[in-house]
Design a protein around this motif. Structure first.
Motif, PDB file in Angstrom:
ATOM      1  N   ASP A 166      -8.417   2.751   2.513  1.00 54.20           N
ATOM      2  CA  ASP A 166      -8.961   1.961   3.629  1.00 54.20           C
ATOM      3  C   ASP A 166     -10.354   2.406   4.052  1.00 54.20           C
ATOM      4  O   ASP A 166     -11.093   1.631   4.655  1.00 54.20           O
ATOM      5  CB  ASP A 166      -8.008   2.030   4.837  1.00 54.20           C
ATOM      6  N   GLY A 168      -0.685  -0.279  13.585  1.00 51.38           N
ATOM      7  CA  GLY A 168       0.730  -0.624  13.480  1.00 51.38           C
ATOM      8  C   GLY A 168       1.376  -0.023  12.244  1.00 51.38           C
ATOM      9  O   GLY A 168       0.841   0.926  11.635  1.00 51.38           O
ATOM     10  N   ILE A 190      -9.608   1.468  11.222  1.00 47.80           N
ATOM     11  CA  ILE A 190      -8.319   1.436  11.928  1.00 47.80           C
ATOM     12  C   ILE A 190      -7.426   2.634  11.577  1.00 47.80           C
ATOM     13  O   ILE A 190      -6.671   3.125  12.406  1.00 47.80           O
ATOM     14  CB  ILE A 190      -7.599   0.085  11.678  1.00 47.80           C
ATOM     15  N   PRO A 193       3.271  -2.996   7.241  1.00 41.56           N
ATOM     16  CA  PRO A 193       4.325  -3.253   6.251  1.00 41.56           C
ATOM     17  C   PRO A 193       3.764  -3.681   4.892  1.00 41.56           C
ATOM     18  O   PRO A 193       4.417  -3.485   3.860  1.00 41.56           O
ATOM     19  CB  PRO A 193       5.171  -4.367   6.875  1.00 41.56           C
ATOM     20  N   SER A 208      -3.215   4.370  16.711  1.00 41.52           N
ATOM     21  CA  SER A 208      -3.428   3.075  17.376  1.00 41.52           C
ATOM     22  C   SER A 208      -3.006   1.906  16.487  1.00 41.52           C
ATOM     23  O   SER A 208      -2.776   0.814  16.977  1.00 41.52           O
ATOM     24  CB  SER A 208      -4.906   2.887  17.721  1.00 41.52           C
ATOM     25  N   GLU A 210       9.481  -3.830  18.979  1.00 40.31           N
ATOM     26  CA  GLU A 210       8.466  -3.499  19.992  1.00 40.31           C
ATOM     27  C   GLU A 210       9.083  -3.265  21.371  1.00 40.31           C
ATOM     28  O   GLU A 210       8.534  -2.522  22.193  1.00 40.31           O
ATOM     29  CB  GLU A 210       7.416  -4.614  20.092  1.00 40.31           C
TER      30      GLU A 210
HETATM   31  P1  NAD Z   1      -1.324  -3.019  11.410  1.00 38.44           P
HETATM   32  O1  NAD Z   1      -2.175  -2.111  12.219  1.00 38.44           O
HETATM   33  O2  NAD Z   1       0.011  -2.495  11.010  1.00 38.44           O
HETATM   34  O3  NAD Z   1      -2.098  -3.444  10.076  1.00 38.44           O
HETATM   35  C1  NAD Z   1      -3.335  -4.155  10.092  1.00 38.44           C
HETATM   36  C2  NAD Z   1      -4.066  -3.899   8.744  1.00 38.44           C
HETATM   37  O4  NAD Z   1      -4.542  -2.561   8.715  1.00 38.44           O
HETATM   38  C3  NAD Z   1      -3.139  -4.026   7.534  1.00 38.44           C
HETATM   39  O5  NAD Z   1      -3.864  -4.590   6.459  1.00 38.44           O
HETATM   40  C4  NAD Z   1      -2.746  -2.604   7.199  1.00 38.44           C
HETATM   41  O6  NAD Z   1      -2.445  -2.401   5.841  1.00 38.44           O
HETATM   42  C5  NAD Z   1      -3.993  -1.836   7.637  1.00 38.44           C
HETATM   43  N1  NAD Z   1      -3.645  -0.489   8.117  1.00 38.44           N
HETATM   44  C6  NAD Z   1      -3.085  -0.160   9.307  1.00 38.44           C
HETATM   45  N2  NAD Z   1      -2.894   1.142   9.398  1.00 38.44           N
HETATM   46  C7  NAD Z   1      -3.341   1.676   8.236  1.00 38.44           C
HETATM   47  C8  NAD Z   1      -3.398   3.008   7.721  1.00 38.44           C
HETATM   48  N3  NAD Z   1      -2.954   4.064   8.425  1.00 38.44           N
HETATM   49  N4  NAD Z   1      -3.915   3.182   6.488  1.00 38.44           N
HETATM   50  C9  NAD Z   1      -4.379   2.152   5.754  1.00 38.44           C
HETATM   51  N5  NAD Z   1      -4.350   0.875   6.196  1.00 38.44           N
HETATM   52  C10 NAD Z   1      -3.836   0.642   7.415  1.00 38.44           C
HETATM   53  O7  NAD Z   1      -1.175  -4.368  12.256  1.00 38.44           O
HETATM   54  P2  NAD Z   1      -0.243  -5.628  11.984  1.00 38.44           P
HETATM   55  O8  NAD Z   1      -0.171  -5.932  10.527  1.00 38.44           O
HETATM   56  O9  NAD Z   1      -0.709  -6.663  12.926  1.00 38.44           O
HETATM   57  O10 NAD Z   1       1.211  -5.180  12.474  1.00 38.44           O
HETATM   58  C11 NAD Z   1       2.234  -4.726  11.602  1.00 38.44           C
HETATM   59  C12 NAD Z   1       3.441  -4.319  12.436  1.00 38.44           C
HETATM   60  O11 NAD Z   1       3.099  -3.208  13.263  1.00 38.44           O
HETATM   61  C13 NAD Z   1       3.947  -5.424  13.370  1.00 38.44           C
HETATM   62  O12 NAD Z   1       5.351  -5.389  13.374  1.00 38.44           O
HETATM   63  C14 NAD Z   1       3.398  -5.000  14.724  1.00 38.44           C
HETATM   64  O13 NAD Z   1       4.181  -5.467  15.781  1.00 38.44           O
HETATM   65  C15 NAD Z   1       3.502  -3.499  14.612  1.00 38.44           C
HETATM   66  N6  NAD Z   1       2.610  -2.724  15.523  1.00 38.44           N
HETATM   67  C16 NAD Z   1       3.152  -1.594  16.035  1.00 38.44           C
HETATM   68  C17 NAD Z   1       2.364  -0.799  16.852  1.00 38.44           C
HETATM   69  C18 NAD Z   1       2.981   0.465  17.401  1.00 38.44           C
HETATM   70  O14 NAD Z   1       3.957   0.961  16.852  1.00 38.44           O
HETATM   71  N7  NAD Z   1       2.427   1.025  18.464  1.00 38.44           N
HETATM   72  C19 NAD Z   1       1.055  -1.154  17.144  1.00 38.44           C
HETATM   73  C20 NAD Z   1       0.514  -2.318  16.567  1.00 38.44           C
HETATM   74  C21 NAD Z   1       1.323  -3.099  15.741  1.00 38.44           C
END
Ligand code: NAD
Length: 360
Positions: free
Chosen positions: A338, A285, A264, A288, A283, A93
């Protein structure tokens, strides 16, 4: 016309969703007669693995030399990834924060749009949703409370913490100009949100926004107190076009606005500087938990790419076509997991990209 785009696939689902966004961009380029030349860059965990640091100076300079940056997302699972054993300044980050700062990306744009087809995901009641909503939060990103002097001291055995909320008129003016410019590409309404009944910084904010508004007689300006805005977003989100606000208020309101859309995987974003240059990313992450499975929703990244066409490249027609293609795919009933609901057709990441690209 040829444009140079820096592409940062990032970590987790990042490379999967960025690939689909590029596929859609290439379809738009073919149809509307422009060329996009991509330069791939490493940031976050991928850069730690390759270079021992989440962002190199060379990467910043290459990004700066392009017309815009398209990004996936960065980061890994904080509990299991070795990247999170590193000191905070070397974690994934830190790369993103450094990039935003180095490129002076002071204006953060987060649209909240309710697709008719995804109404079921919206937590608001039907009579509140009405004809839906299509708003954009413009948040100041590099000033205010998060960047002011702060301290924690102990006086006579009592701990005391101080944070400072500072804005100067130049910082307010440049984001107000962005908000009015962008309102001109939309429904020509700006609602400036502040706490001018209490805070001096908000009173300055309001007066500078009013000065800027004089140069935009075709754009309607209104003001709203932040506490009222937080209520109005869940009472009648359809009343807003562009919401312009400072850093902390925007942090809170943009998350609230995202939540009312309910999905999301659909939320795009952009961060702009004083020129046309911008960083475009979903918006969400790097998810993973679903990386490598081919099930991530690429639409937030596709819509971020559409914002790039509109705001950095001034290719409004192509941007409209990408947004319309997303709508069409949804109305034909295709869904990633999703956003899946009964009676729809479940598709994976690549298939969703193919479907959208074919409809541009
Ligand atoms: P996340 O947004 O990655 O995921 C949250 C939930 O939403 C998870 O169950 C995931 O599978 C689902 N999800 C997210 N995007 C999706 C998509 N495009 N399609 C389907 N399902 C989706 O948030 P998190 O798990 O809190 O964070 C994971 C990693 O991402 C962490 O390392 C965090 O620091 C990072 N992060 C990066 C950014 C960025 O790059 N700007 C923003 C937020 C979080």
């Amino acid at each position: 016309m040829k444009y140079n785009i820096a592409v940062i696939p990032g970590d987790g689902i990042g490379p999967e969703i960025v690939r689909e966004a590029q596929k859609v961009l290439d379809a738009a380029a073919k149809k509307y007669g422009f060329t996009l030349e991509y330069t791939e860059l490493l940031m976050g965990g991928a850069s730690i693995d390759a270079n021992g640091s989440p962002l190199t100076d060379e990467t910043i300079e290459t990004a700066r030399a392009n017309d815009a940056v398209l990004m996936g997302s960065i980061g890994g699972d904080a509990k299991t990834s070795p990247w999170y054993q590193l000191p905070p300044s070397l974690r994934p980050e830190a790369g993103l924060l450094k990039l935003r700062k180095s490129l002076n990306l002071f204006a953060n744009l987060r649209p909240a749009y309710l697709y008719e087809e995804l109404k079921a995901a919206c937590p608001l009641r039907d009579e509140i949703i009405g004809d839906g909503f299509d708003l954009l939060i413009m948040r100041e990103l590099t000033g205010g409370l998060y960047f002011g002097a702060r301290s924690t001291v102990e006086e006579d055995g009592v701990r005391k913490a101080t944070d400072t909320l500072v804005y100067n008129e130049k910082e307010i003016r440049r984001i107000a100009v962005k908000a009015f410019d962008i309102a001109r590409k939309r429904r020509k309404e700006v609602c400036s949100v502040d706490k001018a009944n209490v805070l001096d910084s908000s009173r300055l904010w309001r007066s500078v926004v009013e000065e800027v508004a004089k140069d935009y007689p075709d754009v309607e300006l209104s003001h709203m107190l932040v506490d009222n805005c937080a209520m109005q977003l869940v009472r009648d989100p359809g009343q807003f076009d562009v919401i312009l606000t400072e850093n902390m208020f925007g942090d809170i309101l943009s998350d609230e606005a995202s939540m009312v859309t309910g999905s999301i995987g659909m939320l795009s974003s952009a961060s702009l500087n004083e020129t046309k240059f911008g960083l475009y990313e979903p918006s969400h992450g790097s998810a993973p938990d679903i990386a490598g499975q081919g099930i991530a929703n690429p639409i937030a990244t596709v819509l971020s790419a559409a914002m790039m066409l509109r705001y950095s490249l001034d290719l409004d027609e192509a941007a409209d076509a990408v947004e319309a293609a997303v709508k069409q795919v949804l109305s034909e009933g295709y869904r990633t997991g999703d956003i899946m609901s009964d009676g729809c057709t479940r598709v994976g990441t690549v298939q969703m990209g193919d479907l959208i690209a074919a409809r541009v």
